[in-house]
Design an enzyme around this catalytic site. Structure first.
Site, PDB file in Angstrom:
ATOM      1  N   GLU A  75      20.884  54.515  62.595  1.00  0.00           N
ATOM      2  CA  GLU A  75      20.853  55.865  62.013  1.00  0.00           C
ATOM      3  C   GLU A  75      19.425  56.437  62.018  1.00  0.00           C
ATOM      4  O   GLU A  75      19.230  57.644  62.204  1.00  0.00           O
ATOM      5  CB  GLU A  75      21.449  55.806  60.599  1.00  0.00           C
ATOM      6  CG  GLU A  75      22.950  55.502  60.667  1.00  0.00           C
ATOM      7  CD  GLU A  75      23.557  55.106  59.335  1.00  0.00           C
ATOM      8  OE1 GLU A  75      23.098  54.086  58.756  1.00  0.00           O
ATOM      9  OE2 GLU A  75      24.475  55.793  58.864  1.00  0.00           O
ATOM     10  N   GLY A  77      21.783  51.201  59.309  1.00  0.00           N
ATOM     11  CA  GLY A  77      20.722  52.163  58.976  1.00  0.00           C
ATOM     12  C   GLY A  77      19.618  52.220  60.024  1.00  0.00           C
ATOM     13  O   GLY A  77      18.939  53.245  60.156  1.00  0.00           O
ATOM     14  N   ALA A 122      20.458  48.938  56.550  1.00  0.00           N
ATOM     15  CA  ALA A 122      20.076  49.059  55.149  1.00  0.00           C
ATOM     16  C   ALA A 122      20.093  47.655  54.555  1.00  0.00           C
ATOM     17  O   ALA A 122      20.793  46.764  55.058  1.00  0.00           O
ATOM     18  CB  ALA A 122      21.054  49.962  54.427  1.00  0.00           C
ATOM     19  N   GLU A 177      28.979  48.778  59.608  1.00  0.00           N
ATOM     20  CA  GLU A 177      29.229  48.912  58.168  1.00  0.00           C
ATOM     21  C   GLU A 177      30.645  48.528  57.765  1.00  0.00           C
ATOM     22  O   GLU A 177      30.856  47.954  56.693  1.00  0.00           O
ATOM     23  CB  GLU A 177      28.927  50.341  57.702  1.00  0.00           C
ATOM     24  CG  GLU A 177      27.441  50.685  57.659  1.00  0.00           C
ATOM     25  CD  GLU A 177      26.867  51.157  58.981  1.00  0.00           C
ATOM     26  OE1 GLU A 177      27.564  51.065  60.012  1.00  0.00           O
ATOM     27  OE2 GLU A 177      25.709  51.608  58.989  1.00  0.00           O
TER      28      GLU A 177
END
Ligand code: CAA
Length: 259
Positions: free
Chosen positions: A114, A111, A66, A134
């Site tokens: 993911e 992300g 992200a 993260e």
């Protein structure tokens, strides 16, 4: 005109999506997610869709996570909205009725990992790097990693990765079942072509049914899931594909599955 953040190339129902932010290693920001969701909502409507491939622009990165710059100043409410947008988009990718292949051509972090976890297939270049880093940024995975990772690799390995934030190479990702194949980077594209040709050459309704049985069955108890499989199996005999596929076998020829 600004450049597209998601490049779409359609080759007879095999659609290739390229996340196009190479300067930020294809990090997922709100704009990328918005554009990706719009593309997916169009793909959902297509009955001629055979397979979807998703990758990152450039030779260095699939998706490096992200977008940290965008997330940095977010309030809890804004973070919730950002994660919800990503979860919704990733779910739409996951639930496309055809096989979705992640072509992991480099960094596949946070992300990005993911996103790959929501794909049916993951094919990685031998220089790909995976991880859920993260915790190193003071947060936890927010795009589904704490839930899809243990379902893919088991809770022990998932806890290892999400609590240490350590990165793993493509060979380890293969060993733990995070990816299906690892290829030398120079051969990745040719392999992707071969794979999508194989997927799109099979009976399209049968391939959709097989995906549906696995996906919908996973969250059910075994007896219910087996009943679902039986129902979907029986459905195959209502269409033309089964007749063509089995006749071709008996007649010793290749099946011709029309669209
Ligand atoms: N967000 C925003 N920008 C990013 C980014 C990210 N996740 N990852 C890389 N970039 C940007 C860098 O800031 C840099 O931009 P500038 O050139 O403007 O400085 C550019 O991409 C190139 O990156 P690097 O110079 O850092 O390249 P490198 O080869 O030295 O390192 C890397 C590559 C190891 C992937 C490193 O960029 C990195 O660690 N990136 C962050 C990875 C990460 O922590 N991902 C998880 C994000 S959090 C998340 O995803 C939460 C969630 O679940 C929702």
């Amino acid at each position: 005109m600004s450049e597209k953040l998601i490049d779409v190339v359609d080759n007879a129902g095999v659609v290739r999506l390229t996340i196009n932010r190479p300067k930020a290693l294809n990090a997922l920001n709100s704009a990328v997610l918005t554009e990706l969701e719009a593309v997916l909502s169009e793909l959902e409507q297509r009955s001629d869709l055979r397979a979807v491939l998703i990758t990152g622009a450039g030779e260095k990165s699939f998706v490096a996570g992200a977008d940290i710059t965008e997330m940095r100043e977010k309030t809890p409410e804004e973070a919730r909205a950002f994660a919800s947008q990503a979860l919704r988009t990733i779910k739409r990718l996951e639930t496309l009725p055809v096989p979705v292949v992640a072509l992991v051509n480099g960094f596949c972090l946070g992300g990005g990992c993911e996103l790959a976890l929501a794909c049916d297939w993951a094919v990685a270049s031998d220089n790909a790097i995976f991880g859920q880093p993260e915790v190193l940024l003071g947060v936890i995975p927010g795009f589904g990693g704490t839930q899809r990772l243990p379902r893919r690799v088991g809770p022990a390995m998932a806890l290892d990765l999400v609590t240490t934030g350590r990165k793993i190479d493509a060979q380890e990702a293969l060993r733990i079942g995070l990816v299906n194949r690892v290829m030398p980077q120079a051969e990745l594209e040719a392999y992707a072509d071969e794979l999508t040709k194989q997927l799109s050459g099979n009976g399209p309704q049968a391939v959709r049914g097989a995906k549906q049985a696995v996906h919908d069955g996973m969250d059910q108890d075994l007896d219910s899931a087996l009943a679902l499989e039986t129902a979907l199996f029986a459905c195959c005999f209502a269409g033309e594909e089964q007749s063509e596929g089995m006749s071709a076998f008996v007649e010793k020829r290749k099946p011709n599955f029309s669209r």
